[in-house]
Design a protein around this motif. Structure first.
Motif, PDB file in Angstrom:
ATOM      1  N   LEU A  73       0.823  -1.210   0.000  1.00 30.18           N
ATOM      2  CA  LEU A  73       0.000   0.000   0.000  1.00 30.18           C
ATOM      3  C   LEU A  73       0.858   1.262   0.000  1.00 30.18           C
ATOM      4  CD1 LEU A  73      -2.608   1.652   0.329  1.00 30.18           C
ATOM      5  CD2 LEU A  73      -2.485   1.194   2.796  1.00 30.18           C
ATOM      6  N   PHE A  74       1.762   1.376   0.967  1.00 32.17           N
ATOM      7  CA  PHE A  74       2.572   2.589   1.072  1.00 32.17           C
ATOM      8  C   PHE A  74       3.535   2.717  -0.103  1.00 32.17           C
ATOM      9  CE2 PHE A  74       1.973   1.940   5.870  1.00 32.17           C
ATOM     10  CZ  PHE A  74       0.768   2.621   5.832  1.00 32.17           C
ATOM     11  N   GLY A  75       4.108   1.590  -0.517  1.00 32.85           N
ATOM     12  CA  GLY A  75       4.972   1.628  -1.691  1.00 32.85           C
ATOM     13  C   GLY A  75       4.210   2.013  -2.942  1.00 32.85           C
ATOM     14  N   GLY A  76       2.987   1.493  -3.072  1.00 34.67           N
ATOM     15  CA  GLY A  76       2.161   1.826  -4.225  1.00 34.67           C
ATOM     16  C   GLY A  76       1.775   3.292  -4.267  1.00 34.67           C
ATOM     17  N   LEU A  77       1.493   3.869  -3.108  1.00 37.20           N
ATOM     18  CA  LEU A  77       1.148   5.289  -3.057  1.00 37.20           C
ATOM     19  C   LEU A  77       2.314   6.163  -3.514  1.00 37.20           C
ATOM     20  CD1 LEU A  77      -0.796   5.384   0.341  1.00 37.20           C
ATOM     21  CD2 LEU A  77      -1.771   5.802  -1.929  1.00 37.20           C
ATOM     22  N   LEU A  78       3.531   5.830  -3.041  1.00 39.04           N
ATOM     23  CA  LEU A  78       4.715   6.588  -3.457  1.00 39.04           C
ATOM     24  C   LEU A  78       5.005   6.377  -4.940  1.00 39.04           C
ATOM     25  CD1 LEU A  78       7.129   6.041  -0.421  1.00 39.04           C
ATOM     26  CD2 LEU A  78       5.759   8.064  -0.947  1.00 39.04           C
ATOM     27  N   PHE A  79       4.833   5.140  -5.400  1.00 39.85           N
ATOM     28  CA  PHE A  79       5.064   4.837  -6.810  1.00 39.85           C
ATOM     29  C   PHE A  79       4.099   5.616  -7.698  1.00 39.85           C
ATOM     30  CE2 PHE A  79       4.110   2.486 -10.653  1.00 39.85           C
ATOM     31  CZ  PHE A  79       5.362   2.116 -11.134  1.00 39.85           C
ATOM     32  N   TRP A  80       2.810   5.584  -7.355  1.00 40.87           N
ATOM     33  CA  TRP A  80       1.806   6.277  -8.167  1.00 40.87           C
ATOM     34  C   TRP A  80       2.099   7.769  -8.223  1.00 40.87           C
ATOM     35  CZ3 TRP A  80      -2.108   5.145 -11.433  1.00 40.87           C
ATOM     36  CH2 TRP A  80      -2.973   6.182 -11.768  1.00 40.87           C
ATOM     37  N   THR A  81       2.388   8.357  -7.077  1.00 40.44           N
ATOM     38  CA  THR A  81       2.640   9.798  -7.035  1.00 40.44           C
ATOM     39  C   THR A  81       3.914  10.161  -7.788  1.00 40.44           C
ATOM     40  OG1 THR A  81       1.577   9.912  -4.854  1.00 40.44           O
ATOM     41  CG2 THR A  81       2.912  11.795  -5.513  1.00 40.44           C
ATOM     42  N   GLY A  82       4.990   9.403  -7.555  1.00 40.57           N
ATOM     43  CA  GLY A  82       6.274   9.761  -8.126  1.00 40.57           C
ATOM     44  C   GLY A  82       6.460   9.382  -9.577  1.00 40.57           C
ATOM     45  N   TRP A  83       6.047   8.169  -9.937  1.00 37.71           N
ATOM     46  CA  TRP A  83       6.344   7.677 -11.282  1.00 37.71           C
ATOM     47  C   TRP A  83       5.155   7.732 -12.233  1.00 37.71           C
ATOM     48  CZ3 TRP A  83      10.116   2.890 -11.420  1.00 37.71           C
ATOM     49  CH2 TRP A  83      11.386   3.317 -10.997  1.00 37.71           C
ATOM     50  N   ILE A  84       3.985   8.069 -11.748  1.00 37.54           N
ATOM     51  CA  ILE A  84       2.822   8.214 -12.631  1.00 37.54           C
ATOM     52  C   ILE A  84       2.448   9.694 -12.749  1.00 37.54           C
ATOM     53  CG2 ILE A  84       0.442   7.568 -13.097  1.00 37.54           C
ATOM     54  CD1 ILE A  84       2.365   5.223 -13.248  1.00 37.54           C
ATOM     55  N   GLU A  85       1.989  10.273 -11.657  1.00 42.01           N
ATOM     56  CA  GLU A  85       1.487  11.647 -11.720  1.00 42.01           C
ATOM     57  C   GLU A  85       2.595  12.658 -12.030  1.00 42.01           C
ATOM     58  OE1 GLU A  85      -1.747  12.979  -9.399  1.00 42.01           O
ATOM     59  OE2 GLU A  85      -1.894  11.126  -8.273  1.00 42.01           O
ATOM     60  N   PHE A  86       3.724  12.553 -11.340  1.00 43.50           N
ATOM     61  CA  PHE A  86       4.783  13.538 -11.557  1.00 43.50           C
ATOM     62  C   PHE A  86       5.464  13.371 -12.911  1.00 43.50           C
ATOM     63  CE2 PHE A  86       4.867  14.719  -6.991  1.00 43.50           C
ATOM     64  CZ  PHE A  86       4.924  16.102  -7.150  1.00 43.50           C
ATOM     65  N   ILE A  87       5.580  12.143 -13.404  1.00 47.07           N
ATOM     66  CA  ILE A  87       6.171  11.963 -14.734  1.00 47.07           C
ATOM     67  C   ILE A  87       5.247  12.523 -15.807  1.00 47.07           C
ATOM     68  CG2 ILE A  87       6.693  10.199 -16.465  1.00 47.07           C
ATOM     69  CD1 ILE A  87       8.230   8.677 -14.400  1.00 47.07           C
ATOM     70  N   LEU A  88       3.942  12.337 -15.651  1.00 47.17           N
ATOM     71  CA  LEU A  88       2.992  12.958 -16.573  1.00 47.17           C
ATOM     72  C   LEU A  88       3.108  14.485 -16.501  1.00 47.17           C
ATOM     73  CD1 LEU A  88      -0.201  10.736 -16.141  1.00 47.17           C
ATOM     74  CD2 LEU A  88       1.226  10.927 -18.174  1.00 47.17           C
ATOM     75  N   MET A  89       3.283  15.013 -15.279  1.00 46.00           N
ATOM     76  CA  MET A  89       3.457  16.446 -15.113  1.00 46.00           C
ATOM     77  C   MET A  89       4.712  16.935 -15.832  1.00 46.00           C
ATOM     78  SD  MET A  89       4.217  18.624 -11.634  1.00 46.00           S
ATOM     79  CE  MET A  89       2.732  18.072 -10.791  1.00 46.00           C
ATOM     80  N   TYR A  90       5.786  16.175 -15.707  1.00 47.34           N
ATOM     81  CA  TYR A  90       7.060  16.556 -16.334  1.00 47.34           C
ATOM     82  C   TYR A  90       6.907  16.694 -17.847  1.00 47.34           C
ATOM     83  CZ  TYR A  90      11.728  16.041 -18.295  1.00 47.34           C
ATOM     84  OH  TYR A  90      12.872  16.223 -19.036  1.00 47.34           O
ATOM     85  N   TYR A  91       6.310  15.674 -18.478  1.00 51.40           N
ATOM     86  CA  TYR A  91       6.199  15.710 -19.928  1.00 51.40           C
ATOM     87  C   TYR A  91       5.131  16.704 -20.392  1.00 51.40           C
ATOM     88  CZ  TYR A  91       9.581  12.042 -20.619  1.00 51.40           C
ATOM     89  OH  TYR A  91      10.759  11.338 -20.666  1.00 51.40           O
ATOM     90  N   ALA A  92       4.118  16.918 -19.586  1.00 46.49           N
ATOM     91  CA  ALA A  92       3.117  17.936 -19.935  1.00 46.49           C
ATOM     92  C   ALA A  92       3.766  19.316 -19.963  1.00 46.49           C
ATOM     93  CB  ALA A  92       1.965  17.908 -18.933  1.00 46.49           C
ATOM     94  N   ARG A  93       4.612  19.579 -18.976  1.00 44.20           N
ATOM     95  CA  ARG A  93       5.298  20.869 -18.933  1.00 44.20           C
ATOM     96  C   ARG A  93       6.367  20.968 -20.019  1.00 44.20           C
ATOM     97  NH1 ARG A  93       6.269  22.280 -12.498  1.00 44.20           N
ATOM     98  NH2 ARG A  93       4.052  22.552 -11.953  1.00 44.20           N
ATOM     99  N   ARG A  94       7.069  19.867 -20.231  1.00 42.33           N
ATOM    100  CA  ARG A  94       8.157  19.876 -21.212  1.00 42.33           C
ATOM    101  C   ARG A  94       7.652  20.187 -22.612  1.00 42.33           C
ATOM    102  NH1 ARG A  94      12.388  14.837 -22.249  1.00 42.33           N
ATOM    103  NH2 ARG A  94      13.301  15.623 -24.194  1.00 42.33           N
TER     104      ARG A  94
END
Length: 300
Positions: A73-94
């Protein structure tokens, strides 16, 4: 329905622990956006996702169903936030993806506008689970019964290798992914729109569904299974929360954590206490079982 007090406590503790994680996750993203430089934020987010992945893998080797569930659970929450949402944010901004604006106000951030493009990947995973996973999930069991009928046991012969940490991790990510796709479809004015009656019906249906899921969850006496069921219950419950927040039915304090520090600190403390309490209760139960000895162990 015979429900022990112990199950009520387990269900409430599991439900609220997972529930409090939702606004805390949103608040964490907002604080990182506001308080860190873009470069530092994306490095931190990538590290966060990597740590989450390592936590899930550690959970594979952990002892006990509850511990494995919490690692997942806790690992999944960090994974989703870091490697899903923030990576989408990075490429959206880029690549300069513009947010959706209504009356000069941002209603959908650029990274969330990219989510519908992942539909094909989502369908790919769903195909895998539908045809290759003999599971205890009621939704997939129902789908397999509808699509395969009497041939279900011939098509879905055996379950995949089961690691509780991985199961929890995948459950969290798949249900979050499905919910985001559903919400973005509903919000899209080319299909429905955030004020469309069908959108509100979707929210109402999820709210009613969450109630029935919560009632079913009360029957689960195992900590690990109860927490895993809470993940599904909370995310389904969160769909109408997102819809009502979208139409300004109430103030989403987690979108402005700096202005609501007291409330967010209370949520954080409650989350930590619940997680610690669940961990202790599970440890105590395991210790008591060992002390009772094999002579008092239940027969199977």
């Amino acid at each position: 329905m015979d429900i022990s007090k112990n199950n009520v406590w387990k269900t409430l503790a599991s439900f609220f622990m997972v529930l409090f994680a939702m606004p805390l996750g949103h608040a964490l993203m907002i604080m990182m956006e506001n308080w860190m430089t873009p470069t530092a934020m994306h490095y931190a987010a990538f590290t966060m996702g990597a740590v989450g992945l390592v936590m899930v893998i550690i959970g594979v080797f952990a002892q006990g169903d509850t511990r494995q569930t919490l690692w997942g659970l806790f690992g999944g929450l960090l994974f989703w936030t870091g490697w899903i949402e923030f990576i989408l944010m990075y490429y959206a901004r880029r690549y300069g993806v513009q947010p959706e604006m209504v009356n000069g106000e941002v209603v959908t951030k650029p990274e969330y506008l990219l989510f519908p493009a992942t539909f094909g990947f989502w369908a790919m995973f769903m195909l895998l689970y539908l045809f290759s996973a003999k599971t205890g999930c009621n939704f997939f069991n129902w789908c397999q019964k509808v699509f395969f009928g009497n041939k279900k046991n011939a098509i879905v012969v055996r379950p995949m290798t089961r690691h509780t940490s991985i199961v929890t991790f995948m459950e969290l990510n798949m249900i979050l992914w499905t919910s985001y796709l559903l919400l973005m479809f509903c919000y899209d004015s080319h299909f429905l729109g955030d004020h469309h009656p069908v959108t509100f019906l979707v929210g109402l249906g999820c709210f009613i569904g969450a109630i029935f899921m919560f009632i079913r969850q009360l029957k689960i006496s195992s900590w690990g299974a109860n927490i895993r069921f809470s993940i599904a219950t909370v995310i389904v419950f969160w769909v109408p929360v997102e819809i009502l927040g979208r139409v300004n039915f109430f103030k989403e304090i987690w979108t402005e954590p700096a202005e609501h520090q007291t409330e967010m600190i209370i949520l954080l403390v409650a989350f930590i206490l619940l997680a610690a309490g669940i961990g202790y209760a599970s440890y105590k139960k395991k210790t008591d079982r060992k002390k009772s000895g094999p002579d008092n162990a239940p027969t199977v």
